[in-house]
Write a protein that holds these residues in place. Sequence first.
Motif, mmCIF file in Angstrom:
data_model
loop_
_atom_site.group_PDB
_atom_site.id
_atom_site.type_symbol
_atom_site.label_atom_id
_atom_site.label_comp_id
_atom_site.label_asym_id
_atom_site.label_seq_id
_atom_site.Cartn_x
_atom_site.Cartn_y
_atom_site.Cartn_z
ATOM 1 N N GLU A 48 20.210 -7.808 17.683
ATOM 2 C CA GLU A 48 20.419 -8.565 16.356
ATOM 3 C C GLU A 48 21.581 -8.123 15.911
ATOM 4 O O GLU A 48 21.926 -7.126 15.749
ATOM 5 C CB GLU A 48 19.152 -8.287 15.684
ATOM 6 N N ILE A 49 22.361 -8.912 15.275
ATOM 7 C CA ILE A 49 23.402 -8.640 14.288
ATOM 8 C C ILE A 49 23.010 -7.496 13.402
ATOM 9 O O ILE A 49 23.984 -6.549 12.900
ATOM 10 C CB ILE A 49 23.764 -9.945 13.424
ATOM 11 N N ALA A 50 21.850 -7.478 12.926
ATOM 12 C CA ALA A 50 21.369 -6.601 11.677
ATOM 13 C C ALA A 50 21.498 -4.928 12.313
ATOM 14 O O ALA A 50 21.689 -3.878 11.881
ATOM 15 C CB ALA A 50 20.277 -6.725 11.331
ATOM 16 N N ASP A 51 21.357 -5.114 13.876
ATOM 17 C CA ASP A 51 21.520 -3.826 14.430
ATOM 18 C C ASP A 51 22.793 -2.859 14.278
ATOM 19 O O ASP A 51 23.013 -1.980 14.829
ATOM 20 C CB ASP A 51 21.059 -3.912 16.121
ATOM 21 N N ASN A 74 30.387 1.497 11.462
ATOM 22 C CA ASN A 74 31.672 2.182 11.158
ATOM 23 C C ASN A 74 31.359 3.440 10.628
ATOM 24 O O ASN A 74 31.918 4.427 11.020
ATOM 25 C CB ASN A 74 32.297 1.297 9.819
ATOM 26 N N GLN A 75 30.104 3.727 9.904
ATOM 27 C CA GLN A 75 29.873 5.189 9.516
ATOM 28 C C GLN A 75 29.154 5.901 10.831
ATOM 29 O O GLN A 75 29.311 6.989 10.667
ATOM 30 C CB GLN A 75 28.528 5.046 8.537
ATOM 31 N N ARG A 76 28.731 5.520 11.700
ATOM 32 C CA ARG A 76 28.195 6.125 12.751
ATOM 33 C C ARG A 76 29.209 6.249 13.941
ATOM 34 O O ARG A 76 29.401 7.255 14.557
ATOM 35 C CB ARG A 76 26.915 5.057 13.405
ATOM 36 N N SER A 77 29.949 5.233 14.273
ATOM 37 C CA SER A 77 31.104 5.432 15.203
ATOM 38 C C SER A 77 32.308 4.542 14.658
ATOM 39 O O SER A 77 32.628 3.281 15.121
ATOM 40 C CB SER A 77 30.756 4.938 16.594
ATOM 41 N N ILE A 101 20.715 1.218 9.814
ATOM 42 C CA ILE A 101 19.449 1.309 9.704
ATOM 43 C C ILE A 101 18.825 2.597 10.553
ATOM 44 O O ILE A 101 17.895 3.075 10.686
ATOM 45 C CB ILE A 101 18.809 0.012 10.480
ATOM 46 N N THR A 102 19.834 3.161 11.234
ATOM 47 C CA THR A 102 19.577 4.409 12.128
ATOM 48 C C THR A 102 20.727 5.434 11.674
ATOM 49 O O THR A 102 21.993 4.983 11.649
ATOM 50 C CB THR A 102 19.319 4.112 13.486
#
Length: 495
Positions: free
Chosen positions: A366-369, A374-377, A449-450
């Motif tokens: 999903e696009i929401a995933d 940017n904050q994670r990688s 979201i994670t």
Amino acid sequence: MMDNSSFAVVAPEILLLVMACIVALVDLGVKSRLRTLTYALTMLTLAVIAWFTGDLAASGETAYGFGRMVVSDAMGNWLKCFSSIAMMVCLVYGRPYAGDRDMLRGGELFTLAMFALLGIFVMVSGNNFLVLYLGLELLTLSSYALVALRRDHTVSTEAAMKYFVLGAMASGFLLYGLSMIYGATGSLDVGTVFKIIASGQVKHSVLVFGLVFIVAGLAFKLGAAPFHMWIPDVYQGAPTAITIIIGSAPELAAFGIAVRLLVEGLLPLAIDWQQMLLVLAVSSLFIGNLAAIAQNNLKRMLAYSTIGQMGFVLLGLIAGVVSGDPVFARNAYSSSMFYIVTYVITALASFGVVLLLAREGFESEEIADLAGLNQRSPLYAAIMSICLFSLAGIPPMVGFYAKLAVLQALIVSGKPVYIGVAIFAVMMSLVAAFYYIRVVKVMYFDEPITATTVVAPADVRVVLTINGALVLLLGILPGGLMTLCAQAILRMLTT
């Protein structure tokens, strides 16, 4: 009696076939979960074949074999080289994903990928209707099996069934069209068909009737509207490791077979097939880009995006012959070849990021995933952004130059209808920019979201970084690849 030169013409195909069989046998003794030996042997084979076909293409020589049934020329060999590299990249990206989902219980992923590549080779080497069809069937049958490779997954099995039924129908269209042309001309040889049609001795209505079915079959393989219905379902339903295979190298094969049939065999009928392709191109741009706006599933959005991108490839093919004179042929067909090659490079990187984000038991479709990626990688968010900007045609990415080359081929023809279509294509690109930039907004401005950091094996990380850099680098320095495509098309047209 065949001489040795015939076997030299198909040397890459022979090498690939032999190695595919050896890899299948070697894999019987491999026990590791990620099939390390099978993978290494497959990658070594593809690397050697990519180098071999690239060397043949660089020589610029054209050779025929087996009674002119197969041809080895610069265009075909470059397409083989790029297809081999694309398949290598697909397997690098897809192996960790496939291992996590128990798709590597046997070495089928690697052997089927090699047989699919063999089908691509035969398609772009064919100089005879039967050889072209043989290559097409080898590619599609391997693709059906790949889509169904995740045996315990009902969605993948359903996607494989849809692909099989619609693919069989499209193959029937193409075969019926080829049989009509054979019935009218009495020959299966592409060059002979060209000469017979050019002589004007064949009834035009019979040829056009066959041509309609050929164009319909080719449109299905390219994924052009209104023959696009399989693409969103198969892209979404297939395991992502297989989606990336279907969405890359086979696009090069579809371009190759379209050029072999329409340009090398049926160029005297260009005034007819260009009109058909014009309708397909406009439909693809309109349906693909508008339908993509409504998608929340990333793979489905990229599928509709592919349909829109194929519209641009077809636009290049319609501008080659103007008022019966193929004066713009090299410029138009080379812009199409450049577009399809750069699109495949961009698609590989974008699907590579989707594969990278997928974890065991989590698909990240999903696009929401992608929220807060940017904050994670930051690296993978940047690579995905570069790909999306390229697909939207925003400078300095390579997609901008590819679109510009196609639009320029349309405008220099001077025909009002082509100039109008070029304006329409620009408007549809503006529509496309909305759904591409929406994904960038989600990656950079939405809350994640994670908190899970993105972990990738070293080989995936290196290849993905090079892949993303290439999309940017080819946009800044497109001249080399554009010249390569132009020279390959020129040699194809003059031999």
